[in-house]
Motif scaffolding. Structure first.
Motif, PDB file in Angstrom:
ATOM      1  N   ARG A 132       4.265   3.162   8.180  1.00  0.00           N
ATOM      2  CA  ARG A 132       4.032   2.675   6.730  1.00  0.00           C
ATOM      3  C   ARG A 132       5.455   2.692   6.124  1.00  0.00           C
ATOM      4  O   ARG A 132       6.053   3.825   6.198  1.00  0.00           O
ATOM      5  N   VAL A 188       4.204  -0.110  -0.262  1.00  0.00           N
ATOM      6  CA  VAL A 188       2.989  -0.970  -0.831  1.00  0.00           C
ATOM      7  C   VAL A 188       3.297  -2.043  -1.264  1.00  0.00           C
ATOM      8  O   VAL A 188       4.476  -2.320  -1.949  1.00  0.00           O
ATOM      9  N   TRP A 197      -0.716  -1.531   2.491  1.00  0.00           N
ATOM     10  CA  TRP A 197       0.477  -0.689   2.961  1.00  0.00           C
ATOM     11  C   TRP A 197       1.141  -1.954   3.600  1.00  0.00           C
ATOM     12  O   TRP A 197       0.678  -2.437   4.522  1.00  0.00           O
ATOM     13  N   HIS A 201       0.759  -5.601   7.282  1.00  0.00           N
ATOM     14  CA  HIS A 201       0.137  -4.903   6.391  1.00  0.00           C
ATOM     15  C   HIS A 201      -1.298  -4.582   6.716  1.00  0.00           C
ATOM     16  O   HIS A 201      -1.943  -4.955   7.558  1.00  0.00           O
ATOM     17  N   MET A 217      -5.546  -1.978   1.453  1.00  0.00           N
ATOM     18  CA  MET A 217      -5.835  -0.947   1.126  1.00  0.00           C
ATOM     19  C   MET A 217      -6.787  -1.173  -0.432  1.00  0.00           C
ATOM     20  O   MET A 217      -7.897  -0.286  -0.701  1.00  0.00           O
ATOM     21  N   GLN A 257      -1.539   6.864  -3.790  1.00  0.00           N
ATOM     22  CA  GLN A 257      -0.343   7.740  -3.298  1.00  0.00           C
ATOM     23  C   GLN A 257      -1.065   9.273  -3.232  1.00  0.00           C
ATOM     24  O   GLN A 257      -0.823  10.102  -2.559  1.00  0.00           O
ATOM     25  N   THR A 264      -3.737   9.860  -0.364  1.00  0.00           N
ATOM     26  CA  THR A 264      -3.043   9.654   1.056  1.00  0.00           C
ATOM     27  C   THR A 264      -2.274  10.763   1.498  1.00  0.00           C
ATOM     28  O   THR A 264      -1.427  11.307   0.852  1.00  0.00           O
ATOM     29  N   LYS A 291       1.709   8.618   8.158  1.00  0.00           N
ATOM     30  CA  LYS A 291       2.942   7.935   8.257  1.00  0.00           C
ATOM     31  C   LYS A 291       3.036   6.589   9.156  1.00  0.00           C
ATOM     32  O   LYS A 291       3.743   5.711   9.118  1.00  0.00           O
TER      33      LYS A 291
END
Length: 163
Positions: free
Chosen positions: A69, A72, A85, A115, A118, A135, A138, A143
């Protein structure tokens, strides 16, 4: 109608972790996400056989593989947008995905933006708050995303073929 996809599936535990994030966001009042977590390689109204053949040859030998990751992204410029992501893929997977994409006449040429969606079709006005909430819910330890297997998905027929 939803397009046909060549995509990468996550292991069950990671797929469930993403679904749990969707549920946490819905519990905060954001739109419920119904899509099954995946990483798209390429899509088309009807997938060309050449792209399926390239995917079958190139993707399975590279899997499973971890994608990191890295941020965003917001896709779309109209009233509905998608939050995803961004993922960093190993170079071999990146090359393979680009080769599959270029074999799809309805694709985006030799481009691939790895990606994981989300938030799909979110009202533009909620996107900043959605990103902030994403954020918050999560885990900082989440990661990496594992691309476990490749598949050809035909939503119109309700079928998925593992490649």
């Amino acid at each position: 109608m939803s397009p046909e996809n060549i995509l990468l599936r996550l292991p069950d535990a990671e797929e469930q972790a993403v679904r749990d994030i969707y549920a946490d966001l819905a519990a905060r009042g954001f739109p419920q996400q119904h899509q099954r977590p995946h990483i798209s390689v390429t899509f088309a109204p009807t997938m060309h056989r050449r792209a399926i053949a390239r995917a079958t040859d190139l993707l399975p030998p590279l899997l499973p593989v971890a994608l990191r990751r890295s941020g965003v992204a917001v896709f779309g410029t109209k009233s509905k947008q998608t939050v995803a992501w961004l993922l960093e893929a190993p170079e071999a997977l990146e090359r393979a995905a680009r080769a599959v994409s270029v074999a799809n006449p309805d694709g985006r040429g030799e481009r691939w933006i790895p990606h994981l969606t989300m938030g799909l079709r979110l009202p533009k006005a909620v996107v900043p708050d959605y990103i902030a909430a994403l954020q918050e819910v999560t885990s900082p330890h989440f990661k990496e995303i594992t691309a476990q297997r490749a598949a050809f998905y035909q939503p119109g027929l309700g079928t998925e073929l593992e490649l």
